[in-house]
Design an enzyme around this catalytic site. Sequence first.
Site, mmCIF file in Angstrom:
data_model
loop_
_atom_site.group_PDB
_atom_site.id
_atom_site.type_symbol
_atom_site.label_atom_id
_atom_site.label_comp_id
_atom_site.label_asym_id
_atom_site.label_seq_id
_atom_site.Cartn_x
_atom_site.Cartn_y
_atom_site.Cartn_z
ATOM 1 N N TRP A 104 5.172 -5.759 -11.202
ATOM 2 C CA TRP A 104 6.106 -5.808 -9.762
ATOM 3 C C TRP A 104 6.300 -6.985 -9.103
ATOM 4 O O TRP A 104 7.365 -6.919 -8.342
ATOM 5 C CB TRP A 104 5.144 -4.685 -9.052
ATOM 6 C CG TRP A 104 5.211 -3.302 -9.751
ATOM 7 C CD1 TRP A 104 4.218 -2.830 -10.234
ATOM 8 C CD2 TRP A 104 6.019 -2.155 -9.738
ATOM 9 N NE1 TRP A 104 4.310 -1.585 -11.021
ATOM 10 C CE2 TRP A 104 5.674 -1.193 -10.738
ATOM 11 C CE3 TRP A 104 7.477 -2.179 -9.554
ATOM 12 C CZ2 TRP A 104 6.254 -0.037 -10.887
ATOM 13 C CZ3 TRP A 104 8.352 -1.106 -9.879
ATOM 14 C CH2 TRP A 104 7.694 -0.230 -10.728
ATOM 15 N N ASP A 177 2.612 -7.027 -1.118
ATOM 16 C CA ASP A 177 2.639 -5.851 -1.806
ATOM 17 C C ASP A 177 1.341 -5.231 -2.138
ATOM 18 O O ASP A 177 0.888 -5.427 -3.142
ATOM 19 C CB ASP A 177 3.636 -5.909 -2.768
ATOM 20 C CG ASP A 177 3.833 -4.382 -3.570
ATOM 21 O OD1 ASP A 177 3.426 -3.503 -3.076
ATOM 22 O OD2 ASP A 177 4.614 -4.321 -4.422
ATOM 23 N N LYS A 201 -0.135 6.185 -3.621
ATOM 24 C CA LYS A 201 -1.317 6.042 -4.499
ATOM 25 C C LYS A 201 -2.535 6.342 -3.717
ATOM 26 O O LYS A 201 -3.282 6.990 -4.193
ATOM 27 C CB LYS A 201 -1.393 4.405 -4.654
ATOM 28 C CG LYS A 201 -0.219 3.787 -4.999
ATOM 29 C CD LYS A 201 0.476 3.957 -6.581
ATOM 30 C CE LYS A 201 1.670 3.273 -6.567
ATOM 31 N NZ LYS A 201 2.193 3.535 -8.001
#
Length: 367
Positions: A104, A177, A201
């Site tokens: 990511w 992030d 999440k």
Amino acid sequence: MNERTFNFSAGPATLPLPVLEEAQRDLRALPGVGASPLEVSHRSPWFLGVIEEAEANLRQLLAIPDGHRVLFCQGGASMQFSMVAMNLLRGTGRSAGYVITGAWGSKALAEARKEGDARGVWSGADDGYVTVPTATELAASLGTDAAYGHLTTNETIQGVEFPDDPPAPEGVALVADMSSDFCSRPVDVARYGLIYAGAQKNAGPAGVTVAIVRDDLLADVPDGLPTMLDYRTYAEHGSLYNTPPVFSIYVLMLVTRWLRDEVGGLDTQRTTNRAKARLLYDAIDGSGGFYVGHARPEARSLMNVTWRLSSEELERTFVAEATQAGMVELKGHRSVGGIRASLYNAMPIEGAETLAGFMKEFAARHA
């Protein structure tokens, strides 16, 4: 199948049962409103109360300073990859430093390069993304001249995580992030110029992304950005410039209320998350090599435990038998294979205990 399984999905992920039950009760008609949360206007008094509480809960849980704004966006972390660079890099004449600890972070860098001079200043790619930089390595990599330094606090695919908040580099805004460990532990928000996280999440369902942005960074956003890609639009309109994801924010409000009132805060949640992860890592380490963990011990994720077996055929058998035993979504990401168990906040410790027991039993039968 009507009974709930232990859902180890990496996201969208399992939600707290009390939250699901309250949302179910309210789904047909909210008390005192007479309409479903799927139907209510985002300008209604009910939803204004929801979004205000959602922000207040986040501020309390994370001890967010007054000088940071809480914004509710859409588009997931993937849209943030572009928004961060558009708002903080475009037109500055400076570079941005990206710390790449997994897939990511690499994607975030690729998007930032479309906006300006974004550089990968530290990468774990050569070792297969098995660790994160030390505080000393991080400071040396980011330097003092960058417009900002970007990192991914937890990489869901490789299962590596920064164990603590890194030190804020002098003169450089730290951008993180936190999509996959947001609200899983206390965070020193003051160290960061910008935090962003998809909710799906630990904090809610898919559809809403939280951005926490320091005021001085908002003041320097360049003019001329597309309206919905400009952080100032959200800050100036209370995240209500257009129709926000009403239901997703409503469930996020319920999840943060659950974290506050039933869990007892993020210190308690972190303790539980450590206990869940320890069960699985102990099963891996005690398997005599039957299971091989991906991440080095110092960077092991509490959120996403990743490991391999001796063959892909055996991994397929593991996933199939686990599914039959009521444990689902254990297949590793398509790009790396293996096994991945995601242990987000709403996964009860009984789920980790059940999986750890299954791992030991499976190893005994297949060793």
